[in-house]
Design a protein around this motif. Structure first.
Motif, PDB file in Angstrom:
ATOM      1  N   GLN A 127      44.426  42.241  29.274  1.00 26.48           N
ATOM      2  CA  GLN A 127      45.210  41.404  30.469  1.00 26.48           C
ATOM      3  C   GLN A 127      44.382  41.095  31.411  1.00 26.48           C
ATOM      4  O   GLN A 127      43.502  41.874  31.931  1.00 26.48           O
ATOM      5  CB  GLN A 127      46.447  42.474  30.763  1.00 26.48           C
ATOM      6  N   HIS A 131      49.887  36.332  38.931  1.00 20.45           N
ATOM      7  CA  HIS A 131      48.888  36.352  37.799  1.00 20.45           C
ATOM      8  C   HIS A 131      48.794  37.662  37.429  1.00 20.45           C
ATOM      9  O   HIS A 131      48.655  37.941  35.992  1.00 20.45           O
ATOM     10  CB  HIS A 131      47.630  36.004  38.518  1.00 20.45           C
ATOM     11  N   LYS A 187      51.034  38.350  34.369  1.00 21.57           N
ATOM     12  CA  LYS A 187      50.878  37.157  33.142  1.00 21.57           C
ATOM     13  C   LYS A 187      49.789  37.218  32.575  1.00 21.57           C
ATOM     14  O   LYS A 187      49.819  37.252  31.314  1.00 21.57           O
ATOM     15  CB  LYS A 187      50.936  35.769  33.686  1.00 21.57           C
ATOM     16  N   LYS A 188      48.622  36.886  32.828  1.00 17.29           N
ATOM     17  CA  LYS A 188      47.578  36.328  32.237  1.00 17.29           C
ATOM     18  C   LYS A 188      46.914  37.344  30.958  1.00 17.29           C
ATOM     19  O   LYS A 188      46.686  38.482  31.388  1.00 17.29           O
ATOM     20  CB  LYS A 188      46.487  35.706  33.025  1.00 17.29           C
ATOM     21  N   SER A 193      50.302  33.882  28.134  1.00 14.68           N
ATOM     22  CA  SER A 193      50.826  34.521  29.465  1.00 14.68           C
ATOM     23  C   SER A 193      52.485  34.926  29.072  1.00 14.68           C
ATOM     24  O   SER A 193      52.846  34.090  28.008  1.00 14.68           O
ATOM     25  CB  SER A 193      50.933  33.547  30.634  1.00 14.68           C
TER      26      SER A 193
END
Length: 299
Positions: A13, A33, A36-37, A233
């Motif tokens: 992650q 962020h 999500k990513k 994401s």
């Protein structure tokens, strides 16, 4: 926002780094962020799940069942962005957050560290990464520092003028021996946290630029995709995603709620530069149309 295409054995992650003196508006963007990513990672001898953490860490994203998948493709038809719609909210690791933020406060601009925090909230023995980006408030100086990575606009469509920029450099995340030694040190000496400095690659990983206008602030984020295969994401229950068009190509428009803020952003891929671009805002008065107009004129 992947570090490697050597293997797809497992994923890590990604959470982005923030400057030590970031204020609330930047913290909001960072939290988004952090939730999500995802990126592909190097295959390592042991399945140490590496989490690229920000200097503000709220926790890892839980597993989810994807309801719908949105994709962006490059000119070769390869998927570079995947957005998985889910009803699962991210898990917040409260006690770990305090320890991580203590480490954050010690970082100087440009510093990067690996952090291991053992305990029941970290059953997979995650090693986190934090980087405090370099800040530059002078447009000419920032342009000199980033060189050919991008030509930085002094002003965006709508009269948003350059305010400041934050440079994130690349870091070598494939260091299994180092990460294993951190875990062993914590276990042997019963440490609550183990921190190791990491060397920084001079190449730019990401550039965050702030622009200010009468309606509020716009954030331009450019991520280097030279070593990236694809990014995935999650769009949780507080986020909506839709397909839009930017520069005659498919793009994605997101709206996400976080605490008392709402962020809106457009993301699209630049094949020529091999960069993922995001145009973001947390200003209520800045509309979807405003963001699309800005994205349309970016080069």
């Amino acid at each position: 926002m992947t570090r490697s295409q050597q293997s797809d054995e497992w994923k890590k992650q990604m959470m982005d780094a923030v400057a030590e003196d970031f204020d609330v508006k930047h913290q909001v963007l960072q939290k988004l962020h952090e939730q999500k990513k995802h990126k592909e990672a190097y295959f390592m001898k042991k399945k140490i799940s590496l989490i690229l953490a920000a200097t503000l860490v709220l926790g890892a994203t839980t597993a989810f069942a994807a309801m719908k998948v949105y994709e962006l493709k490059n000119d070769q038809g390869e998927v570079v962005v995947k957005v998985n719609e889910t009803q699962t909210k991210p898990e917040v690791l409260e006690s770990t957050r305090d320890i991580i933020n203590e480490v954050r406060e010690t970082l100087k601009p440009g510093a990067s560290v690996a952090v291991y925090v053992p305990g029941p909230e970290n059953p997979d023995k995650n090693v986190r990464f934090m980087q405090a980006p370099l800040m530059q408030t002078n447009h000419s100086a920032l342009q000199t520092e980033v060189g050919s990575f991008v030509g930085i606009p002094t002003e965006l469509v709508g009269g948003y003028k350059f305010s400041e920029g934050f440079i994130h450099h690349q870091v070598n995340y494939s260091q299994p021996e180092l990460f294993e030694s951190m875990i062993q040190e914590a276990e042997k000496n019963n440490k609550k946290v183990v921190v190791r400095d990491l060397p920084i690659d001079p190449r730019i990983d990401r550039l965050n630029i702030t622009y200010k206008g009468t309606k509020g602030e716009v954030f331009l984020i450019l991520t280097n995709f030279e070593k990236v295969k694809w990014v995935s994401s999650e769009a949780g229950p507080d986020e909506t995603v839709e397909k839009v068009t930017v520069q005659k190509k498919e793009a994605l428009y997101h709206v996400q709620k976080l605490e008392d803020k709402e962020t809106k952003y457009v993301e699209f891929y630049n094949d020529k530069k091999k960069q993922l671009l995001e145009v973001r805002t947390v200003a209520a008065e800045i509309t979807k149309e405003d963001l699309l107009a800005i994205a349309e004129k970016l080069k």
